[in-house]
Design a protein around this motif. Structure first.
Motif, PDB file in Angstrom:
ATOM      1  N   GLU A 235     -18.584   3.894  -5.151  1.00  0.00           N
ATOM      2  CA  GLU A 235     -18.941   2.769  -4.283  1.00  0.00           C
ATOM      3  C   GLU A 235     -18.087   1.524  -4.538  1.00  0.00           C
ATOM      4  O   GLU A 235     -18.154   0.551  -3.778  1.00  0.00           O
ATOM      5  N   GLY A 238     -16.008   0.992  -1.680  1.00  0.00           N
ATOM      6  CA  GLY A 238     -16.635   1.428  -0.436  1.00  0.00           C
ATOM      7  C   GLY A 238     -16.790   0.308   0.573  1.00  0.00           C
ATOM      8  O   GLY A 238     -16.711  -0.881   0.229  1.00  0.00           O
ATOM      9  N   ASP A 240     -19.432  -0.596   2.235  1.00  0.00           N
ATOM     10  CA  ASP A 240     -20.786  -1.120   2.402  1.00  0.00           C
ATOM     11  C   ASP A 240     -21.033  -2.429   1.655  1.00  0.00           C
ATOM     12  O   ASP A 240     -22.005  -3.123   1.931  1.00  0.00           O
TER      13      ASP A 240
END
Length: 265
Positions: A235, A238, A240
């Motif tokens: 992540e 990532g 997001d």
């Protein structure tokens, strides 16, 4: 993206006249079809669609269906036009507080909503400025170190100052807050705009770009030479995680320490 224009590089006095409504006089006879407002609007639309380099007096005359010399009757040249374009978009969403002009004996209006506080004021200004760069990426190709201050720019600063004036900061510090936030936002915006540009220019998506590096990077990361990088979670890079909001909140956290010191009883 390289800087291709500089605000204030034309006739500054003429730009100021046009920005503050003292440069275009009404004339007798039928209302002209070509106006300064139409020229600036068309220039912004063209820059939004094709970039600032596409904006020329000749191209605008074609877009507006007018002779090139007709444009020069309203604006001296491209440099002054850029000043007008900048101020127009900077004024989007910027509303300075209206002065109190109520006459004695006139019924008072309902009380205004409470001020949102300095932190929410700065948050909104930062998000609005980021949205402005996203809507008008060409803004990043203009050197604004010597801005020509028209109603849009001054109105935006007035609105910002109204929201942060009670922080206990000195006047130079208030201006520094505006500069600091704007610098942070423009840096993030530049990265976002460049990310869109590179996909358009190369025709290669982000996924395709990183997949092309994956075989070599997998070998490098298992070599033991970069243990901290290799230990990062999937992540870490990532899509997001909102890096803009994270950075903005940390910037405000630091500013809040100073404000609490200045406003402490």
């Amino acid at each position: 993206m390289t800087t291709t224009e500089s605000s204030g590089s034309g006739d500054v006095s003429r730009s100021m006249e046009l920005l503050w409504g003292t440069g275009e006089r009404a004339t007798r006879g039928p209302k002209p079809g070509l106006t300064l407002d139409r020229i600036v609007t068309a220039a912004i639309e063209l820059a939004d669609a094709e970039g600032l380099a596409a904006v020329s007096m000749r191209r605008l005359s074609t877009e507006l269906g007018a002779g090139t010399m007709s444009l020069y009757r309203h604006v001296p040249g491209r440099a002054e036009l850029v000043d007008l374009m900048l101020d127009r978009v900077q004024g989007e969403g910027a509303h300075a507080p209206e002065p109190d002009t109520a006459e004695p004996g006139v019924a008072e209006q309902a009380p205004a909503e409470p001020a949102p506080g300095w932190r929410k004021t700065v948050e909104k200004a930062a998000r609005d400025e980021l949205a402005l760069y996203q809507a008008h990426p060409w803004l990043l190709s203009v050197n604004q170190t010597r801005p020509v201050l028209g109603p849009g720019a001054v109105g935006g600063m007035e609105s910002m100052l109204a929201g942060i004036k009670d922080t206990g900061l000195s006047d130079p510090e208030l201006i520094s807050v505006i500069i600091m936030v704007s610098g942070y936002v423009s840096g993030v915006a530049r990265t976002q705009v460049h990310a869109v540009e590179v996909q358009q220019v190369t025709g290669i998506s982000d996924d395709e770009f990183w997949r092309a590096q994956e075989p070599m990077l997998s070998t490098v990361m298992t070599s033991g030479r970069y243990p901290l990088m290799a230990a990062l979670s999937p992540e870490a890079f990532g899509p997001d995680f909102d890096h803009f909001e994270f950075g903005l909140q940390r910037l405000l956290d630091g500013l809040e320490v100073l404000v609490e010191q200045r406003t402490k009883p």
